[in-house]
Design an enzyme around this catalytic site. Structure first.
Site: not given
Length: 431
Positions: A130, A16, A341, A34, A270
């Site tokens: 999220t 993302v 993932r 990061d 997600c």
């Protein structure tokens, strides 16, 4: 830095954050932060293991040390001190679930604490990760206030703009997908919306509140999860009837308003995760969600169903199960991308192992070291052996070209297609 052209910090440079940092870097001065120093060094060299950003595009936007005084471009760093000059902070870190299917906010709260340590009056903190409705203002804002000593909506402001990145998709990319935005005050909401309008070609939609924006993200994926769970349940039913599920779906799809969802494994960052954020919040308010959780149960059990179906087919063809050799094609959670993932392919692998099969997994897209760390599984490097059963688990385009007859131990070997991807002539059954 001009107030109209604030320096932006992107916290987290994964699937993302990196595309977002590159897009903003074409128009603004951006610090991409990061905590993974190896990741930062690789990106500085133009290497993105996610495959989400074109190497040439990345190299064009990344500023080298002798260019860091320019008013636009991307500076990559794992040094928190580099964030002090920024005025807008966009948090794009992972928000997984733990072993109990409850929200794991460790990365989100850690990133929030990092931002709070450099927060200044007038700054805006925007979350893209999220979360459940209310998380930004109930969990993140108090931490921002506590660490920074500043007051929410007096000294600093917040926004929420849910990410809509679709890993591996080169058509529906960041700038071509409409972006939902929101802010903690009307003025902050307008600033957040304007910021994204400058990079999102498809336009923006300004939600009336942060909580509404958070909820919109949660239901996007919960809806898709439920639609897939419906066709997965149909697959379980039609299997008992001896009917091919995709044949039924193809027939039903001739009606104009039928939604053509396909059965399959539901993983990823997600769809297989976000519904649990919504149900967690609902249960904390005293409501137990029946429909959402029932869909999750169906989808979470599909790997076990596939493995059992394969074993039954092998027995029917006279195979001895103990010691039989199985090949699983694909370990990523979706086709043509390296993202592993929450891949549910691992469920097939573990179930077949419990039956006593020797199981090999091959995936030319996945990063072997990441697979070993995440799943304690060593991928095979090349296909030079023969197998009693072959399971197509991920529809990588490269798998369409394989010589399946050369991979079969005999004409009696079982080929199972979980994606309805291969030619019907070469498969024994499909999901």
């Amino acid at each position: 830095m001009d107030a109209l052209r604030p320096e932006i910090a992107i916290i987290g440079l994964g699937y993302v954050g990196l595309p977002l940092a590159v897009a903003f870097g074409k128009k603004y001065r951006v610090t991409g932060f990061d905590i993974d120093e190896k990741r930062v060094k690789a990106l500085q060299q133009g290497k993105d293991h996610t495959g989400e950003v074109d190497p040439i595009e990345l190299s064009r936007v990344v500023l080298q040390k002798n260019e860091e005084d320019q008013d636009k471009g991307l500076v990559l760093s794992s040094d928190r001190e580099m964030l002090r000059r920024c005025k807008i902070f966009i948090v794009t870190v992972p928000t997984p679930v733990n072993q109990f299917k409850s929200p794991d906010l460790r990365f989100l709260l850690s990133a929030t604490e990092t931002v709070a340590g450099v927060l200044k009056p007038g700054d805006i903190v925007i979350y893209e990760s999220t979360v459940y409705p209310g998380c930004t203002e109930e969990d993140c804002v108090p931490l921002l206030e506590k660490v920074s000593g500043l007051r929410y909506n007096v000294d600093f402001y917040c926004g929420y703009s849910p990410e809509r990145i679709n890993p591996g998709d080169k058509i529906n990319t960041l700038t071509s997908i409409k972006k939902v935005t929101s802010g903690s005050t009307p003025e902050a909401a307008e600033k957040v919306d304007l910021l994204y309008r400058n990079i999102i070609e498809a336009g923006t939609y300004k939600a009336p509140s942060i909580k509404v924006a958070e909820a919109s993200k949660a239901i996007e994926n919960a809806q898709r999860d439920l639609n897939i769970s419906f066709v997965n349940e149909l697959a379980l039913i039609f299997d008992r009837m001896g009917i091919d599920t995709m044949d039924v779906i193809d027939a039903a799809a001739t009606k104009w308003n039928f939604l053509k969802f396909k059965p399959g494994l539901v993983g990823g960052h997600c769809i297989g995760v976000d519904p649990y954020y919504l149900t967690y919040k609902a249960e904390s308010l005293g409501y137990h969600p029946h429909v959402i959780l029932s869909g999750r149960r169906v989808n979470d059990n599909m790997g076990m169903f596939i493995a059992n179906k394969v074993v039954k087919l092998m027995i029917r063809k006279g195979h001895k199960i103990e010691g039989a050799r199985a090949l699983i094609l694909g370990i990523t959670f979706k086709e043509n991308c390296p993202d592993i993932r929450n891949s549910r392919v691992i469920d097939i692998y573990r179930e077949l192992q419990q039956f006593g099969l020797e199981v090999h997994v091959y995936d030319p897209y996945a990063i072997k070291e990441d697979v070993e760390v995440a799943y304690e599984l060593a991928l095979v490097h090349e296909l030079n052996e023969r197998y009693d059963t072959i399971i197509l688990a991920v529809a990588h385009e490269a798998f369409r070209k394989l010589d399946y007859s050369a991979l079969k131990s005999s004409n009696n070997a079982v080929v199972f297609d979980t994606k309805a991807f291969l030619n019907r002539e070469i498969v024994d059954a499909r999901l």
